[in-house]
Structure formats: structure tokens, C-alpha cells
Design a protein around this motif. Structure first.
Motif, PDB file in Angstrom:
ATOM      1  N   MET A 153       0.810  -1.211   0.000  1.00  0.00           N
ATOM      2  CA  MET A 153       0.000   0.000   0.000  1.00  0.00           C
ATOM      3  C   MET A 153       0.843   1.261   0.000  1.00  0.00           C
ATOM      4  N   GLY A 154       2.167   1.124   0.101  1.00  0.00           N
ATOM      5  CA  GLY A 154       3.012   2.307   0.099  1.00  0.00           C
ATOM      6  C   GLY A 154       2.737   3.208   1.297  1.00  0.00           C
ATOM      7  N   LEU A 155       2.606   4.504   1.024  1.00  0.00           N
ATOM      8  CA  LEU A 155       2.379   5.488   2.086  1.00  0.00           C
ATOM      9  C   LEU A 155       0.904   5.832   2.264  1.00  0.00           C
ATOM     10  N   SER A 156       0.024   5.140   1.562  1.00  0.00           N
ATOM     11  CA  SER A 156      -1.397   5.469   1.652  1.00  0.00           C
ATOM     12  C   SER A 156      -1.960   5.299   3.065  1.00  0.00           C
ATOM     13  N   PRO A 157      -1.643   4.209   3.800  1.00  0.00           N
ATOM     14  CA  PRO A 157      -2.172   4.123   5.167  1.00  0.00           C
ATOM     15  C   PRO A 157      -1.710   5.254   6.067  1.00  0.00           C
ATOM     16  N   SER A 158      -0.437   5.635   5.964  1.00  0.00           N
ATOM     17  CA  SER A 158       0.062   6.747   6.776  1.00  0.00           C
ATOM     18  C   SER A 158      -0.595   8.060   6.382  1.00  0.00           C
ATOM     19  N   LEU A 159      -0.802   8.257   5.083  1.00  0.00           N
ATOM     20  CA  LEU A 159      -1.462   9.486   4.628  1.00  0.00           C
ATOM     21  C   LEU A 159      -2.898   9.538   5.137  1.00  0.00           C
ATOM     22  N   MET A 160      -3.592   8.406   5.127  1.00  0.00           N
ATOM     23  CA  MET A 160      -4.956   8.387   5.631  1.00  0.00           C
ATOM     24  C   MET A 160      -4.994   8.696   7.122  1.00  0.00           C
ATOM     25  N   ALA A 161      -4.045   8.159   7.868  1.00  0.00           N
ATOM     26  CA  ALA A 161      -3.980   8.460   9.296  1.00  0.00           C
ATOM     27  C   ALA A 161      -3.686   9.937   9.535  1.00  0.00           C
ATOM     28  N   ASP A 162      -2.835  10.533   8.695  1.00  0.00           N
ATOM     29  CA  ASP A 162      -2.540  11.968   8.836  1.00  0.00           C
ATOM     30  C   ASP A 162      -3.776  12.818   8.550  1.00  0.00           C
ATOM     31  N   VAL A 163      -4.564  12.425   7.539  1.00  0.00           N
ATOM     32  CA  VAL A 163      -5.784  13.170   7.231  1.00  0.00           C
ATOM     33  C   VAL A 163      -6.752  13.108   8.409  1.00  0.00           C
ATOM     34  N   LEU A 232      -9.413  24.510   6.235  1.00  0.00           N
ATOM     35  CA  LEU A 232      -9.108  23.211   5.645  1.00  0.00           C
ATOM     36  C   LEU A 232      -9.564  23.102   4.202  1.00  0.00           C
ATOM     37  N   GLN A 233     -10.290  24.098   3.712  1.00  0.00           N
ATOM     38  CA  GLN A 233     -10.754  24.020   2.330  1.00  0.00           C
ATOM     39  C   GLN A 233      -9.602  24.075   1.341  1.00  0.00           C
ATOM     40  N   LYS A 234      -8.585  24.849   1.668  1.00  0.00           N
ATOM     41  CA  LYS A 234      -7.449  24.952   0.753  1.00  0.00           C
ATOM     42  C   LYS A 234      -6.656  23.650   0.670  1.00  0.00           C
ATOM     43  N   ALA A 235      -6.702  22.837   1.740  1.00  0.00           N
ATOM     44  CA  ALA A 235      -5.951  21.584   1.737  1.00  0.00           C
ATOM     45  C   ALA A 235      -6.629  20.493   0.923  1.00  0.00           C
ATOM     46  N   GLY A 236      -7.928  20.624   0.688  1.00  0.00           N
ATOM     47  CA  GLY A 236      -8.635  19.606  -0.082  1.00  0.00           C
ATOM     48  C   GLY A 236      -8.667  18.253   0.590  1.00  0.00           C
ATOM     49  N   LEU A 237      -8.762  18.236   1.924  1.00  0.00           N
ATOM     50  CA  LEU A 237      -8.697  16.969   2.655  1.00  0.00           C
ATOM     51  C   LEU A 237      -9.858  16.023   2.338  1.00  0.00           C
ATOM     52  N   PRO A 238     -11.084  16.503   2.145  1.00  0.00           N
ATOM     53  CA  PRO A 238     -12.147  15.539   1.804  1.00  0.00           C
ATOM     54  C   PRO A 238     -11.867  14.761   0.530  1.00  0.00           C
ATOM     55  N   GLU A 239     -11.390  15.445  -0.521  1.00  0.00           N
ATOM     56  CA  GLU A 239     -11.082  14.757  -1.768  1.00  0.00           C
ATOM     57  C   GLU A 239      -9.904  13.810  -1.588  1.00  0.00           C
ATOM     58  N   VAL A 240      -8.868  14.257  -0.866  1.00  0.00           N
ATOM     59  CA  VAL A 240      -7.708  13.401  -0.630  1.00  0.00           C
ATOM     60  C   VAL A 240      -8.110  12.180   0.187  1.00  0.00           C
ATOM     61  N   GLY A 241      -8.952  12.400   1.202  1.00  0.00           N
ATOM     62  CA  GLY A 241      -9.379  11.285   2.039  1.00  0.00           C
ATOM     63  C   GLY A 241     -10.152  10.237   1.252  1.00  0.00           C
ATOM     64  N   ARG A 242     -11.055  10.687   0.388  1.00  0.00           N
ATOM     65  CA  ARG A 242     -11.824   9.722  -0.415  1.00  0.00           C
ATOM     66  C   ARG A 242     -10.917   8.964  -1.381  1.00  0.00           C
ATOM     67  N   ASP A 243      -9.969   9.661  -1.976  1.00  0.00           N
ATOM     68  CA  ASP A 243      -9.075   9.010  -2.931  1.00  0.00           C
ATOM     69  C   ASP A 243      -8.180   7.992  -2.230  1.00  0.00           C
ATOM     70  N   VAL A 244      -7.620   8.353  -1.082  1.00  0.00           N
ATOM     71  CA  VAL A 244      -6.749   7.435  -0.358  1.00  0.00           C
ATOM     72  C   VAL A 244      -7.546   6.249   0.171  1.00  0.00           C
ATOM     73  N   HIS A 245      -8.760   6.505   0.642  1.00  0.00           N
ATOM     74  CA  HIS A 245      -9.621   5.424   1.118  1.00  0.00           C
ATOM     75  C   HIS A 245      -9.869   4.395   0.007  1.00  0.00           C
ATOM     76  N   ALA A 246     -10.138   4.877  -1.203  1.00  0.00           N
ATOM     77  CA  ALA A 246     -10.367   3.965  -2.319  1.00  0.00           C
ATOM     78  C   ALA A 246      -9.100   3.190  -2.664  1.00  0.00           C
ATOM     79  N   ARG A 247      -7.939   3.847  -2.588  1.00  0.00           N
ATOM     80  CA  ARG A 247      -6.684   3.153  -2.905  1.00  0.00           C
ATOM     81  C   ARG A 247      -6.386   2.069  -1.878  1.00  0.00           C
ATOM     82  N   ILE A 248      -6.672   2.324  -0.619  1.00  0.00           N
ATOM     83  CA  ILE A 248      -6.415   1.317   0.413  1.00  0.00           C
ATOM     84  C   ILE A 248      -7.312   0.100   0.208  1.00  0.00           C
ATOM     85  N   LEU A 249      -8.590   0.332  -0.073  1.00  0.00           N
ATOM     86  CA  LEU A 249      -9.496  -0.787  -0.310  1.00  0.00           C
ATOM     87  C   LEU A 249      -9.068  -1.595  -1.526  1.00  0.00           C
ATOM     88  N   ALA A 250      -8.668  -0.905  -2.595  1.00  0.00           N
ATOM     89  CA  ALA A 250      -8.251  -1.617  -3.803  1.00  0.00           C
ATOM     90  C   ALA A 250      -6.992  -2.430  -3.552  1.00  0.00           C
TER      91      ALA A 250
END
Length: 353
Positions: A153-163, A232-250
């Protein structure tokens, strides 16, 4: 003679460029491919739960040693560690399995297993025939060790935890702000404004005639609230969170659309079929050779595919109407273990009508 002269006469050794490059590449590779450990997040918890519950629904054939609770533990171990190790014991004529928390494997098929107990642990020495070692994703250089899906999964789990930690750390500041008060406001009016703010009511604006320009001609001082809530709008965390969540499941072999709230029933059934046939079935085939030690020759999927009965029935109907014998149609649809009446091996006249 200076006794320290040898310190200054040594030949200087410099790192070779190729060696430095290899060290750099190894570091980059380790950062891109984790060792199977990650901070727990809701996405990882979902994947672990799906693996554990799905393995608990497998049907071992023909042995009854693998109970649903043991199968669920195997699924959880395979997800988190890539390997599940059990000691095989004989209780009279009955085979029992005991889960190992840690283990050491040596040459010659020798094992040291650590079996947890309520008041401690037991260290048991076993031979290879006494150990059930279930592994997935083994590396070529370490075929005796399994690798967790977290390793891919690379760094995706850590990124999701950071979000998640960023969002959770911002919640205490939501709704809080600063209210600058002009220095010309009398002290009692400042205290009244602060008392209103502490009471939890809306902001209190206290002005005096000296602060209004059209009354006195002085400089107007406005009460302007300054929010402390992070933007937090400038960080785009909702979009990043959804994308990382999908990558972890895949990466865990779970189609992201299986847990999509916008999916319809037909699409979810097809997605679930993909998960069972594309993830669970290959995993069960990987560990089946090792399960032969306890007499298990197959892990059936029939309980997992009960929701697919309607789809299989339509497939059988289409095949039979095309002239395929019923027994062949049933086997092609995954119902090869269902007993059929006599004469079912020949095509049914009039397409089964």
C-alpha cells in the motif's frame, strides 16, 4: 616519534558513487514499500473486518476442525501480518488448533511457537508436521515468510492516518474566535462584553459615542471577529481522504464500489461477486495445500455466494435454453456439488420448458 602519527598517515577511504546510489535507492524503496505496519485508520479497520468476516464464512471440506472463529482469526492474521501460524495438537482422536502469537522457524523444519495464555505465554518446540503455517504474498528471497497487503500500500495508510488526525485536531477550534476590543472602550464595558462571550451566547458588540465617526468625528473602530478555525478548504482533505480510502481498499483486494453509498443493488451484487472470485477464492487456494495437514482439501464459497443465487439461476436458464445439458450448465455456474435427477446430463427438450 609521535605515537599518534598513524592517525594522520592513514589512507583516506571515500564512499564509492555506486554504493551511495545503491543506499539511496534502498532508502527510497523502503519508503515506497512499507513493512506491513501502519497507523490504524477507519479504512484499515474496514479492510481487516471484511477479511475476517469473509474468511469466517468459508466452508472447509471435509474437515470440521476449522470453525468459523478460527477462520476469522486466520483472515485477520493474513491481513495484518500476511501469515497465520497455529500449533496442531491431538486431543484423543480430535485435532485442535492453537494460535501462535510469535514464532521462530529454523532449518530442518523446527519451530519455536509462543502460545499466549491468560497469565503468561507458553513456548513450544514443534516439528514442521505439527505446525500449520499459512502464508500469502511471500517474497522470492524469503519464501518461508508471508507479507501483509499493507506491504503493497506504500504510504497510503500513513497518509490516511494523517488526514484523520488533522481533521480531529482541528475540531477543538471549530467555532472559536478572537474579538479585538478598542482601547478606548471603558473597562466595565469590556468586562460586560467578555462576560457575554463566556456565557456561550453570540458575540456582544459594545460601542460608545466616541467610537462613532458621524457623532464625534473621531476614528471608527469596528469589532471584527477573527476566527481561529483552520482553513481546511485549501488543503482539499475531503477529496484526498476519499481518494486514499479507495486506494487502500483496492490494495486490499476490496472493490471500492462495494462500500459506495450511491451504488444500486445490481451493481453491488456484481461487485461482491468480483470480491469473492477475485480475492477470497485465490487466497483460499493459496493456503489450501497447507491445510491438507489437518485434512482440509477445499474451502468452499457457497455461503458467500448465497446472494448470487438469482444471477446463477439466470445463467443456468440461459445455458439450458441454448441446448447445454443441465449438469454442464450447473457446473459452469458453480453448482457442480448439487445432486441432479437422473437424465439431467442430456439436453432438456424445448429449452427446459
Amino acid at each position: 616519534m609521535n605515537p599518534l602519527r598513524w592517525l594522520f598517515n592513514r589512507t583516506e577511504a571515500r564512499a564509492h558513487a555506486a554504493g551511495v546510489s545503491q543506499v539511496y535507492l534502498d532508502g527510497k524503496r523502503r519508503s515506497a514499500q512499507s513493512e506491513g505496519q501502519a497507523v490504524l485508520s477507519a479504512s484499515l479497520g474496514l479492510c481487516a473486518g471484511v477479511w475476517s468476516r469473509s474468511f469466517a464464512q468459508l466452508v472447509p471440506e471435509p474437515s470440521d476442525v476449522l470453525t468459523p472463529d478460527i477462520l476469522g482469526c486466520i483472515g485477520s492474521d493474513l491481513f495484518w501480518r500476511g501469515q497465520s501460524t497455529w500449533q496442531i495438537r491431538l486431543d484423543g482422536s480430535r485435532i485442535t488448533l492453537h494460535r501462535a502469537a510469535f514464532w521462530d522457524q529454523y532449518n530442518g523444519g523446527r519451530w519455536n511457537l509462543t502460545i499466549p495464555q491468560p497469565n503468561g505465554t507458553d513456548t513450544v518446540r514443534c516439528l514442521d508436521d505439527e505446525v500449520l503455517s499459512l502464508r500469502i504474498n511471500s517474497a522470492p528471497d524469503t519464501p518461508w515468510l508471508g507479507r501483509s497487503p499493507l506491504s503493497f500500500m506504500g504510504l497510503s495508510p500513513s497518509l490516511m492516518a494523517d488526514v484523520e488526525s488533522t481533521l480531529a485536531g482541528s475540531l477543538p477550534y471549530v467555532g472559536k474566535g478572537l474579538l479585538p476590543v478598542p482601547a478606548t472602550i471603558p473597562e466595565e464595558q469590556k468586562n460586560a462584553a467578555l462576560a457575554g462571550l463566556r456565557s456561550g451566547s453570540s458575540l456582544v458588540a459594545v460601542t460608545s459615542k466616541e467610537e462613532i465617526s458621524h457623532h464625534t468625528g473621531g476614528v471608527r473602530a469596528e469589532f471584527k471577529r477573527v476566527d481561529l478555525t483552520p482553513d481546511l478548504q485549501k488543503a482539499g482533505l475531503p477529496e484526498v481522504g476519499r481518494d486514499v480510502h479507495a486506494r487502500i481498499l483496492a490494495a486490499a483486494g476490496i472493490p471500492p464500489s462495494l462500500y459506495d453509498a450511491g451504488g444500486n443493488a445490481g451493481a453491488l451484487r456484481e461487485t461482491y461477486r468480483l470480491f469473492v472470485l477475485g480475492t477470497l477464492d485465490p487466497l483460499s487456494r493459496m493456503i489450501t495445500p497447507e491445510l491438507s495437514k489437518i485434512g482440509v482439501s477445499r474451502l468452499g464459497m457457497q455461503d458467500l455466494m448465497t446472494a448470487d443465487v438469482a444471477g446463477r439461476a439466470r445463467a443456468v436458464s440461459s445455458l439450458v435454453q441454448s441446448g447445454v445439458p443441465l449438469a454442464t450448465a450447473m457446473a459452469l455456474s458453480g453448482w457442480d456439488n448439487v445432486s441432479l435427477p437422473a437424465g439431467a446430463a442430456v439436453p432438456i427438450p424445448n429449452g427446459g420448458e
